[in-house]
Design an enzyme around this catalytic site. Structure first.
Site: not given
Length: 611
Positions: A249-250, A304, A336, A407, A455, A457
């Site tokens: 999700p971006l 999301q 986030c 992440h 998640n 790199d």
């Protein structure tokens, strides 16, 4: 050797020079090493910076004054940003009434020509328009007609002798965008009259589970009256994420046209931009635009959401279940790092409140019908204080989610330093152990195992396969790597570096441009939005350093190059850090920029003036 290890390539297509290997040259950390002939001397008056601000890649800015310019979790001021960016696009000075868009199908204006705020003078409107953009209208070309009619910026391509062209009926394509909420439902939400049949039962039940003395008696009453949601966790849609190529999700850059482009480049799973529950419950048009998807994204499309309250989560989850048709999963954002959301108890703040997080996940599961619930988180909120293992352990004990994505950075860390894949592996082991316990538990043996997604790199096929080789990792989610290098999944499939030419990269931007015009419209306002979001996209793609000019492999996502020239002028232009060059690139597809167009890059290092 595992099958994953067997799949990994022995050697990349582009090898580092032999002489570099022999000399064992030591290079500065964080610097991309280029071949000498492509390095140029930085002019004295060139104030370009190699700093990158990647917060928008996960969470990002949402609107002017949203708190995104405040201090971060580490107490350090975030420098180099253009604060309070005004990204609103100006509208036409003379606006044609929508009843006159099609000369062959003129409708009656509800206000009348004299009272209508928009123009009813077609000739005056056409004379005021800027010159048409060369080429064929992307919308007309794609679906067989152009809904914007006389407002289209490519009007001459489908307007002949006073008539709008329309292809034969068999060549007309129906709307390919899905998950659009009806006007009636939005009206009910806005007036607080929406019937939350499931959520209204779930909320008091979840309330009753808050353990304190004053509600013990109430808890018993609610448990007795609660009617269980029609779908148990074991009865929901099945996700299959093993080896899936997943785009994270971006926010801002993860829009529908970008996701559609990624599907053409090999992505299996895509996600909406992060949607906030309060604006969704208020029926805000901008927020309900986020769950929209192109039909090519489903199955494999997730929505999301971010929230801090279980009652908001229950209602929004039910609304998504009832109002959309093509959603494979609903994902809770627990990663986030934005300050505003963190202070409100949303995003990564939920990692410090495990009881609240569990209640939110339960409310979502009970209210989502047959749509499975997933969660995305970070290693923790503070550096050197990872909490993900204990949190995942608790989530798995409750058996509430179909997938967990981690992440490998803390909130405080943001994008500084490399992701901690060792810790990601530790969390993967925890999930695997719980999945094995499920198989031995007769009561839970019919439930689907919880997928674990790593998640952080992932920028090359080698990064992807190294991550996939970690025990317990089912797949890997790619964020910035898919923004900087959109063809990353092609590299993963080919198991080699792909030295894409400037023309190939331009073709991708052209595809994005066409998808953007289809989505936002071919009028002046739609072209402005398409141009703005292409510039946002280019704020990442310009960071790609062509494989052919690198002196050393593998490239790293956080490496900064010296000032460089490409193998041709177009490659140099695509690597420019100046946002004015990004606008120049958009003009290749979207015509000359109008004086009214506004775009301010997020980072000041992209805003320098050329001498």
């Amino acid at each position: 050797m595992s099958s994953l290890q067997e799949k990994r390539p022995a050697d990349p297509v582009v090898e580092e020079p032999t002489e570099v290997k022999k000399q064992h040259v030591e290079y500065p950390k964080g610097v991309a090493v280029l071949k000498a002939e492509y390095i140029i001397q930085t002019p004295v008056n060139d104030n370009r910076s190699n700093e990158y601000d990647d917060d928008e890649a996960e969470g990002g800015e949402r609107s002017k004054g949203d708190g995104n310019n405040n201090n971060n979790g580490g107490g350090k001021k975030r420098r180099g940003q253009n604060k309070n960016r005004d990204l609103r696009q100006k509208k036409e000075e003379i606006r044609l009434c929508s009843t006159l868009l099609d000369p062959d199908n003129i409708k009656e204006c509800n206000f009348g020509a004299e009272k209508c705020r928009n123009s009813h003078n077609v000739e005056e409107y056409l004379a005021s328009k800027p010159a048409d953009i060369d080429g064929v209208c992307p919308v007309y070309q794609a679906i067989g007609y152009c809904p914007t009619g006389l407002k289209c910026r490519w009007l001459k391509s489908h307007y002949v002798e006073g008539k709008l062209l329309r292809k034969e009926a068999q060549d007309i394509k129906q709307d390919e965008e899905v998950n659009k909420i009806s006007h009636a439902s939005k009206d009910l939400l806005r007036k607080k009259k929406y019937d939350f049949k499931i959520a209204n039962q779930v909320i008091p039940y979840i309330d009753s589970q808050i353990q304190n003395e004053e509600n013990l008696e109430k808890r018993k009453d609610n448990e007795a009256s609660f009617v269980e949601a029609p779908f148990k966790v074991s009865e929901k849609k099945k996700l299959y994420l093993k080896d899936a190529k997943i785009v994270s999700p971006l926010t801002t850059v993860g829009n529908l046209p970008y996701r559609r482009l990624m599907k053409t480049l090999g992505a299996d799973i895509t996600y909406s931009e992060m949607a906030l529950t309060i604006p969704m419950l208020q029926a805000t048009a901008a927020e309900w635009a986020l769950p929209k998807a192109h039909k090519s994204e489903y199955p494999g499309f997730g929505v999301q959401i971010a929230t801090s309250k279980h009652y908001q989560a229950a209602k929004v989850t039910e609304a998504i279940y009832r109002e959309t048709t093509s959603v494979s999963e609903i994902n809770l954002n627990c990663g986030c790092p934005i300050d505003l959301l963190y202070r409100q108890g949303q995003g990564s703040a939920l990692m410090d409140q495990p009881a609240k997080l569990i209640r939110i996940l339960k409310s979502m599961n009970y209210s989502s019908g047959d749509i499975p619930i997933t969660v995305k988180m970070r290693t923790g909120t503070k550096d050197n204080k990872n909490t993900a293992i204990s949190l995942v352990d608790r989530i798995m004990k409750e058996n509430d989610v179909a997938a967990i994505t981690l992440h490998g950075r803390s909130r405080q860390q943001r994008y500084t330093r490399e992701a901690d894949w060792s810790y990601v592996g530790d969390v993967a082991k925890t999930v695997k152990e719980w999945n094995e316990k499920k198989l031995d538990d007769k009561e839970k043996s019919d439930t689907q195992p919880t997928w674990f997604i790593g998640n952080g790199d992932i920028y090359t096929h080698e990064d992807w396969y190294n991550a996939m080789a970690i025990d317990g990792v089912d797949s890997v989610m790619v964020a910035r790597g898919a923004l900087i290098k959109p063809w990353i999944f092609e590299e993963i499939e080919a198991q080699q570096y792909l030295d894409k030419s400037a023309s190939e990269r331009l073709d991708m931007l052209k595809t994005f441009s066409n998808f953007a015009i289809e989505h936002w419209g071919s009028d002046e306002y739609g072209v402005g939005l398409a141009r703005r979001f292409m510039c946002e996209f280019l704020s990442f793609t310009h960071r790609y350093i062509p494989i052919g000019i690198l002196e050393r492999l593998p490239p790293k996502i956080n490496q900064r190059p010296p000032l460089w020239r490409g193998r041709n002028e177009m490659e140099t232009l695509l690597g420019s850090t100046d946002y004015k060059d990004w606008i120049k690139i958009t003009e290749m597809f979207l015509g000359k920029t109008s004086p009214e167009f506004q775009f301010t890059p997020k980072h000041k290092s992209n805003s320098y003036e050329k001498s």
